[in-house]
Scaffold this motif. Structure first.
Motif, PDB file in Angstrom:
ATOM      1  N   SER A   2      35.303  52.154  39.793  1.00 12.49           N
ATOM      2  CA  SER A   2      34.069  52.624  39.191  1.00 12.49           C
ATOM      3  C   SER A   2      33.265  51.459  38.658  1.00 12.49           C
ATOM      4  O   SER A   2      33.774  50.376  38.406  1.00 12.49           O
ATOM      5  N   LYS A   3      31.992  51.716  38.445  1.00 19.94           N
ATOM      6  CA  LYS A   3      31.132  50.691  37.870  1.00 19.94           C
ATOM      7  C   LYS A   3      31.599  50.309  36.482  1.00 19.94           C
ATOM      8  O   LYS A   3      31.534  49.159  36.070  1.00 19.94           O
ATOM      9  N   GLY A   4      32.117  51.291  35.751  1.00 19.29           N
ATOM     10  CA  GLY A   4      32.612  51.027  34.402  1.00 19.29           C
ATOM     11  C   GLY A   4      33.761  50.044  34.399  1.00 19.29           C
ATOM     12  O   GLY A   4      33.891  49.219  33.513  1.00 19.29           O
ATOM     13  N   ASP A   5      34.629  50.118  35.429  1.00 20.44           N
ATOM     14  CA  ASP A   5      35.732  49.182  35.506  1.00 20.44           C
ATOM     15  C   ASP A   5      35.218  47.763  35.647  1.00 20.44           C
ATOM     16  O   ASP A   5      35.717  46.828  35.038  1.00 20.44           O
ATOM     17  N   ASP A   6      34.205  47.584  36.505  1.00 21.25           N
ATOM     18  CA  ASP A   6      33.647  46.253  36.694  1.00 21.25           C
ATOM     19  C   ASP A   6      33.078  45.712  35.394  1.00 21.25           C
ATOM     20  O   ASP A   6      33.167  44.531  35.106  1.00 21.25           O
ATOM     21  N   ASN A   7      32.464  46.594  34.588  1.00 23.44           N
ATOM     22  CA  ASN A   7      31.860  46.156  33.337  1.00 23.44           C
ATOM     23  C   ASN A   7      32.900  45.674  32.335  1.00 23.44           C
ATOM     24  O   ASN A   7      32.589  44.890  31.447  1.00 23.44           O
ATOM     25  N   ARG A   8      34.132  46.159  32.457  1.00 20.81           N
ATOM     26  CA  ARG A   8      35.164  45.753  31.514  1.00 20.81           C
ATOM     27  C   ARG A   8      35.874  44.481  31.952  1.00 20.81           C
ATOM     28  O   ARG A   8      36.608  43.891  31.194  1.00 20.81           O
ATOM     29  N   THR A   9      35.686  44.086  33.219  1.00 17.10           N
ATOM     30  CA  THR A   9      36.328  42.887  33.708  1.00 17.10           C
ATOM     31  C   THR A   9      35.719  41.669  33.043  1.00 17.10           C
ATOM     32  O   THR A   9      34.509  41.587  32.905  1.00 17.10           O
ATOM     33  N   PRO A  10      36.536  40.690  32.611  1.00 13.68           N
ATOM     34  CA  PRO A  10      35.998  39.509  31.955  1.00 13.68           C
ATOM     35  C   PRO A  10      34.966  38.820  32.837  1.00 13.68           C
ATOM     36  O   PRO A  10      35.134  38.754  34.046  1.00 13.68           O
ATOM     37  N   PRO A  11      33.870  38.308  32.260  1.00 13.83           N
ATOM     38  CA  PRO A  11      32.848  37.633  33.040  1.00 13.83           C
ATOM     39  C   PRO A  11      33.445  36.485  33.834  1.00 13.83           C
ATOM     40  O   PRO A  11      34.287  35.743  33.348  1.00 13.83           O
ATOM     41  N   ALA A  12      33.023  36.334  35.068  1.00 15.46           N
ATOM     42  CA  ALA A  12      33.552  35.271  35.905  1.00 15.46           C
ATOM     43  C   ALA A  12      32.530  34.907  36.962  1.00 15.46           C
ATOM     44  O   ALA A  12      31.739  35.745  37.394  1.00 15.46           O
ATOM     45  N   GLU A  13      32.553  33.647  37.372  1.00 14.27           N
ATOM     46  CA  GLU A  13      31.682  33.204  38.440  1.00 14.27           C
ATOM     47  C   GLU A  13      32.338  33.502  39.769  1.00 14.27           C
ATOM     48  O   GLU A  13      33.547  33.575  39.882  1.00 14.27           O
ATOM     49  N   GLY A  14      31.509  33.663  40.798  1.00 10.96           N
ATOM     50  CA  GLY A  14      32.048  33.919  42.118  1.00 10.96           C
ATOM     51  C   GLY A  14      32.078  35.393  42.448  1.00 10.96           C
ATOM     52  O   GLY A  14      31.568  36.230  41.699  1.00 10.96           O
ATOM     53  N   PRO A  15      32.707  35.735  43.577  1.00 10.36           N
ATOM     54  CA  PRO A  15      32.760  37.132  44.028  1.00 10.36           C
ATOM     55  C   PRO A  15      33.470  38.012  43.021  1.00 10.36           C
ATOM     56  O   PRO A  15      34.346  37.548  42.288  1.00 10.36           O
ATOM     57  N   PRO A  16      33.124  39.288  42.959  1.00  8.85           N
ATOM     58  CA  PRO A  16      33.836  40.201  42.054  1.00  8.85           C
ATOM     59  C   PRO A  16      35.291  40.357  42.483  1.00  8.85           C
ATOM     60  O   PRO A  16      35.654  40.069  43.627  1.00  8.85           O
ATOM     61  N   ASP A  17      36.105  40.827  41.544  1.00 10.06           N
ATOM     62  CA  ASP A  17      37.525  41.012  41.842  1.00 10.06           C
ATOM     63  C   ASP A  17      37.742  41.879  43.085  1.00 10.06           C
ATOM     64  O   ASP A  17      38.616  41.591  43.906  1.00 10.06           O
ATOM     65  N   ALA A  18      36.968  42.945  43.198  1.00 10.36           N
ATOM     66  CA  ALA A  18      37.164  43.873  44.309  1.00 10.36           C
ATOM     67  C   ALA A  18      37.003  43.172  45.654  1.00 10.36           C
ATOM     68  O   ALA A  18      37.747  43.449  46.612  1.00 10.36           O
ATOM     69  N   GLU A  19      36.054  42.253  45.735  1.00  7.05           N
ATOM     70  CA  GLU A  19      35.839  41.504  46.971  1.00  7.05           C
ATOM     71  C   GLU A  19      37.002  40.566  47.251  1.00  7.05           C
ATOM     72  O   GLU A  19      37.483  40.449  48.382  1.00  7.05           O
ATOM     73  N   LEU A  20      37.483  39.898  46.210  1.00  5.27           N
ATOM     74  CA  LEU A  20      38.623  38.997  46.375  1.00  5.27           C
ATOM     75  C   LEU A  20      39.882  39.763  46.766  1.00  5.27           C
ATOM     76  O   LEU A  20      40.659  39.305  47.611  1.00  5.27           O
ATOM     77  N   VAL A  21      40.077  40.930  46.173  1.00  5.46           N
ATOM     78  CA  VAL A  21      41.231  41.764  46.525  1.00  5.46           C
ATOM     79  C   VAL A  21      41.167  42.163  47.988  1.00  5.46           C
ATOM     80  O   VAL A  21      42.169  42.108  48.713  1.00  5.46           O
ATOM     81  N   ARG A  22      39.988  42.547  48.451  1.00  2.74           N
ATOM     82  CA  ARG A  22      39.828  42.941  49.856  1.00  2.74           C
ATOM     83  C   ARG A  22      40.178  41.777  50.783  1.00  2.74           C
ATOM     84  O   ARG A  22      40.860  41.958  51.801  1.00  2.74           O
TER      85      ARG A  22
END
Length: 202
Positions: A2-22
């Motif tokens: 969900s979008k809410g999950d992304d908002n809780r992820t610590p700020p980071a540079e680069g691709p979002p976690d979901a993209e890296l996981v994929r």
């Protein structure tokens, strides 16, 4: 995810976690190295504050990321990667603590600084505090001893909320309980800590 999950992820540079996981799930090991670099400090902080031992925390953090890598093919994105990783870290750390037969004192030169955010520590350093000249190392030792005396479930919420700054709803997802239960455990744990540290209160 969900979008809410992304908002809780610590700020980071680069691709979002979901993209890296994929990418990892598609065979890109380098993407996992990016995830490790992004989350290593916070996972280490969690383990360290739960175990109060630097060597244990370093070893366990490596094992956590190894287990997560081996399990990532089964990750379906029902929660954020961040929450999923925290669950693995917490479960492995609690299991480790249960197997450990001894408690080790926290060496002052190993402290990572989070203790200085504790209200009691802040009061000791305040100019107007009658305890500004108190023995800070003694306070640090007592604080660690008090934290270690808490049950795993109560120590967990204190570490996640008061030290790592996670919100109640994120902690509830990680530990698998309601937000109300998180608040209740946090209140109870703080009462215990305040009682054990009463001698340092202004």
């Amino acid at each position: 995810m969900s979008k809410g999950d992304d908002n809780r992820t610590p700020p980071a540079e680069g691709p979002p976690d979901a993209e890296l996981v994929r990418r990892v799930q598609q065979g890109d090991a380098g993407a996992y190295e990016d995830l490790v670099r992004r989350h290593h400090a916070r996972i280490y902080g969690l383990v360290y504050n739960m175990t109060s031992n630097r060597e244990d925390a370093e070893d366990l953090t490596q094992e956590i990321f190894l287990k997560a890598y081996r399990s990532l093919s089964r990750f379906q994105g029902r929660s954020s990667f961040y929450t999923w990783l925290y669950r693995i870290a917490l479960n492995m750390t609690i299991n480790y603590r249960k197997k450990r037969n001894r408690k080790q004192a926290l060496s002052l030169d190993e402290m990572v600084g989070e203790v200085k955010t504790d209200p009691a520590y802040t009061r000791l350093h305040a100019d107007e505090s009658p305890f500004r000249n108190a023995n800070i190392s003694e306070f640090q030792k007592k604080l660690n001893s008090a934290l270690q005396s808490l049950s795993d479930k109560h120590r967990t919420v204190v570490v996640l909320h008061d030290i790592q700054g996670l919100p109640h709803n994120e902690i509830a997802k990680i530990v698998g309980c309601s937000v109300g239960t998180v608040r209740s455990r946090l209140f109870y744990a703080r009462q215990i800590l305040q009682g054990k540290l009463a001698e340092f209160a202004p």
